[in-house]
Write an enzyme that holds these catalytic residues in place. Structure first.
Site, PDB file in Angstrom:
ATOM      1  CG  ASP A 103      -1.762  -1.140   1.434  1.00 19.04           C
ATOM      2  OD1 ASP A 103      -2.100  -1.751   0.410  1.00 19.04           O
ATOM      3  OD2 ASP A 103      -2.102  -1.462   2.597  1.00 19.04           O
TER       4      ASP A 103
HETATM    5  N1  URA Z   1      -0.961  -5.949   3.886  1.00 20.62           N
HETATM    6  C1  URA Z   1      -1.502  -4.704   3.879  1.00 20.62           C
HETATM    7  O1  URA Z   1      -2.534  -4.478   4.481  1.00 20.62           O
HETATM    8  N2  URA Z   1      -0.857  -3.752   3.218  1.00 20.62           N
HETATM    9  C2  URA Z   1       0.309  -3.944   2.560  1.00 20.62           C
HETATM   10  O2  URA Z   1       0.847  -3.002   1.987  1.00 20.62           O
HETATM   11  C3  URA Z   1       0.855  -5.238   2.587  1.00 20.62           C
HETATM   12  C4  URA Z   1       0.203  -6.230   3.256  1.00 20.62           C
END
Ligand code: URA
Length: 254
Positions: A103
């Protein structure tokens, strides 16, 4: 498929696409030994600019990236700033893709590559490559959080529970999650399901490859052969935890 001549030159440092088009039209570029004034011709032989041979350059790349906060793992300019801005300029045209996304608000280790087989290997849950996430959260996690995660946590808006995983709770507000899969926002959703809210998320290991301590956020380097080997190795410090979990799971399904 070979590149167009204007793109070929732009990707090798001869200015922007339009600058390299002007260069080609000026008659200073030869393709296969002959002057070529057509920017759209596909490169099917050696290229020279002002009589100098243009080096062909790499046609593949695998990068180890320390993703900083704020970049999107996307190619959509509307979502800028983008992760691909970190790639060396001479590699950007190669179609490098991250092996799984982080993310925008997540930091840490990401492998970005032109090697589709490697992406598949690292992201297919059946290959059991474990990723380790360090989490800071607010709220209070459910008393049976560790067991629930070990059994396979049911997730809201998902008809399949998460695969069994290992959760460690070293102290209030801190958690470490070891996952063999990577669904959309999975860590954030799992912590939410357990009663908390993620406020910081950092991935610091894939397989047994740790994010190198000397690679600052925003830095990129080539993946070495040694790194590549570690990526697909089970980390020794977790072998017991996974064996216990797989054993319990085997008994549940027998
Ligand atoms: N899980 C998440 O919630 N976000 C990420 O970026 C990676 C794994």
């Amino acid at each position: 498929m070979s590149e167009r001549l204007d793109a070929y030159l732009a990707h090798r440092g001869y200015g922007t696409r339009s600058e390299s088009r002007n260069l080609i039209r000026s008659g200073r570029v030869r393709l296969g030994g002959r002057v070529c004034r057509d920017p759209g011709r596909h490169v099917d032989g050696p290229v020279q600019v002002n009589g100098q041979v243009v080096e062909d350059g790499p046609d593949s790349a695998t990068l180890l990236v320390h993703k900083p906060l704020g970049l999107a793992c996307s190619h959509d300019p509307a979502e800028a700033p983008l992760l691909e801005e970190l790639y060396p300029e001479n590699l950007r045209h190669l179609g490098i893709e991250p092996a799984g996304r982080l993310d925008r608000a997540t930091t840490g280790l990401l492998i970005c590559t032109t090697d589709g087989a490697l992406i598949h290997r690292l992201t297919n849950p059946r290959r059991h490559i474990v990723k380790r996430y360090r989490i800071r959260y607010i709220g209070t996690l459910s008393a049976r959080a560790i067991e629930r995660v070990a059994k396979g946590l049911a997730l809201v808006d998902d008809d399949r529970p998460a695969l069994p995983a290992v959760l460690e709770l070293p102290s209030a507000g801190l958690a470490t999650l070891h996952l063999r899969e990577g669904r959309h926002h999975q860590v954030r959703r799992m912590i939410q399901e357990l009663g908390g809210e993620v406020v910081e998320l950092h991935r610091d290991r894939i397989g047994s490859l740790n994010l190198p301590a000397d690679l600052p956020a925003g830095a990129v380097r080539d993946l070495t052969d040694a790194d590549r080997k570690q990526l697909v190795e089970e980390p020794a410090d977790m072998a017991e935890a996974w064996a216990a979990l797989d054993h319990d799971r085997g008994q549940l399904t027998e």
